[in-house]
Design a protein around this motif. Structure first.
Motif, mmCIF file in Angstrom:
data_model
loop_
_atom_site.group_PDB
_atom_site.id
_atom_site.type_symbol
_atom_site.label_atom_id
_atom_site.label_comp_id
_atom_site.label_asym_id
_atom_site.label_seq_id
_atom_site.Cartn_x
_atom_site.Cartn_y
_atom_site.Cartn_z
ATOM 1 N N SER A 167 14.909 -24.709 -24.316
ATOM 2 C CA SER A 167 15.932 -23.911 -23.657
ATOM 3 C C SER A 167 15.436 -23.353 -22.334
ATOM 4 C CB SER A 167 16.342 -22.748 -24.572
ATOM 5 O OG SER A 167 15.208 -21.975 -24.926
ATOM 6 N N ALA A 179 20.596 -15.201 -17.228
ATOM 7 C CA ALA A 179 21.788 -15.727 -17.898
ATOM 8 C C ALA A 179 22.709 -14.610 -18.374
ATOM 9 C CB ALA A 179 21.376 -16.590 -19.082
ATOM 10 N N GLY A 180 22.365 -13.357 -18.044
ATOM 11 C CA GLY A 180 23.179 -12.240 -18.493
ATOM 12 C C GLY A 180 23.017 -11.956 -19.972
ATOM 13 N N LEU A 181 21.874 -12.375 -20.540
ATOM 14 C CA LEU A 181 21.654 -12.259 -21.987
ATOM 15 C C LEU A 181 20.519 -11.291 -22.308
ATOM 16 C CD1 LEU A 181 21.933 -16.052 -22.929
ATOM 17 C CD2 LEU A 181 23.713 -14.298 -23.136
ATOM 18 N N SER A 186 20.607 -8.435 -23.337
ATOM 19 C CA SER A 186 20.868 -7.686 -24.569
ATOM 20 C C SER A 186 20.357 -8.413 -25.805
ATOM 21 C CB SER A 186 22.376 -7.420 -24.717
ATOM 22 O OG SER A 186 23.085 -8.641 -24.791
ATOM 23 N N LYS A 187 20.095 -9.734 -25.677
ATOM 24 C CA LYS A 187 19.581 -10.495 -26.821
ATOM 25 C C LYS A 187 18.206 -9.999 -27.254
ATOM 26 C CE LYS A 187 21.962 -14.866 -27.121
ATOM 27 N NZ LYS A 187 21.799 -16.306 -27.386
ATOM 28 N N LEU A 237 16.442 -14.876 -19.817
ATOM 29 C CA LEU A 237 17.498 -14.176 -20.532
ATOM 30 C C LEU A 237 18.323 -13.297 -19.597
ATOM 31 C CD1 LEU A 237 15.873 -13.065 -23.915
ATOM 32 C CD2 LEU A 237 17.510 -14.900 -23.510
#
Length: 318
Positions: A267, A108-110, A112-113, A105
């Protein structure tokens, strides 16, 4: 993530295996940016919650998928009763989609998810304990559940897994790298030692599990896991057979034969923007497969290395 390009380009690398050595650990190249981002202090790094988080940690191919399923089913059992299997998320989602990898995460710069995950959050990592940020290791509200496996079986499983995208990869090459401490997530002994020492120093925040013992006593270990995360099974749940429902729901045969784990792609990204098919996470699910791929001499060599490195712990895989 481009901002870490200069750091990554300066790291020792193994182009054939798509690995970089970061802070003394050989990690998957595509996840290096995620590890750096997680470690960042201040804005952008990993931010724990006061209500606590649970991190599942493991070397690759050491029962990670099974532990994710068991932990998810245990911690979410009130929202998703395991006996109501027709509606359970684990019947339509791969365990890796239920419990995200932190490195993936953040890479992938995610990152914050993770804010959208319900408390207590459940997440996973392959990082060595030495790579974890202090926001995890020094946080009394953050619990770590670690699982390891006989390195001989781990290497066979890792090789079989990697051959999906690296068909030319030879088992002998993976074995030699492991003995030198340069395989994926190597040195293997440092991975085990880091969490072992942490579990002895702070047993209330780090639970150390072994895959082979999980296979022998799944019910006892699910109970142990539930107690550790502060969600012990009630007498009513015990009488209703909830623990056995979880073990059945997350069994290897059950998970392997689900439609979602046969054809769909996970994923979990790998180099060259490929993905591993979900069925690749369910190969054999047993102990001792190393005897079909490793000579007695190879086994003795790896056992000797592990025994030397782990002799003070009492852990043995021979």
């Amino acid at each position: 993530m481009e901002e870490y390009g200069s750091i990554i380009s300066s790291l020792p690398s193994n182009p054939k295996m798509h690995l970089n050595c970061y802070q003394g650990v050989w990690v998957q190249r595509t996840w290096v940016p995620g590890i750096i981002a997680i470690q960042r202090r201040g804005g952008g790094g990993f931010t724990p919650r006061r209500r606590g988080d649970v991190v599942l940690a493991s070397p690759p191919k050491c029962g990670t998928t099974w532990l994710k399923a068991l932990a998810f089913a245990t911690m979410a059992r009130r929202a998703h009763p395991p006996a109501q299997q027709l509606q359970h998320p684990l019947l339509r989602l791969n365990p890796h989609d239920c419990v995200p990898f932190m490195e993936k995460l953040f890479a992938a710069g995610l990152g914050s998810k993770m804010d959208a995950l319900p408390s207590p959050r459940l997440m996973a990592t392959h990082m060595h304990h030495s790579l974890l940020p202090t926001s995890i290791t020094d946080n009394l509200d953050c619990k770590i559940i670690y699982i390891c496996r006989d390195p001989k079986d781990m290497l066979v499983s890792m090789w079989q897994f990697a051959r999906r995208i690296l068909p030319e990869l030879q088992f002998h090459d993976v074995f030699e790298l492991a003995c030198e401490g340069r395989c994926l997530s190597g040195p293997i002994w440092d991975h085990i030692l880091g969490y072992w020492n942490a579990s002895k120093a702070r047993p209330e925040t780090v639970l150390f599990l072994r895959y082979e013992e999980m296979l022998r006593y799944p019910i006892d270990n699910v109970r142990k896991l539930a107690r550790f995360v502060g969600q012990p099974f009630s007498p009513d749940e015990e009488e209703a057979g909830v623990v056995m429902d979880i073990v059945r729901l997350c069994s290897f045969e059950k998970m392997k034969n689900l439609k979602v784990n046969k054809a769909d792609s996970s994923s979990v990204h790998v180099p060259r923007n490929n993905t591993f098919a979900n069925d690749s996470f369910f190969r054999r699910g047993e102990a001792g497969d190393w005897t079909n791929h490793m000579t007695p001499e190879m086994a003795r060599r790896l056992d000797a290395i592990m025994n030397e490195k782990l002799h003070e712990t009492g852990i043995s895989f021979s």
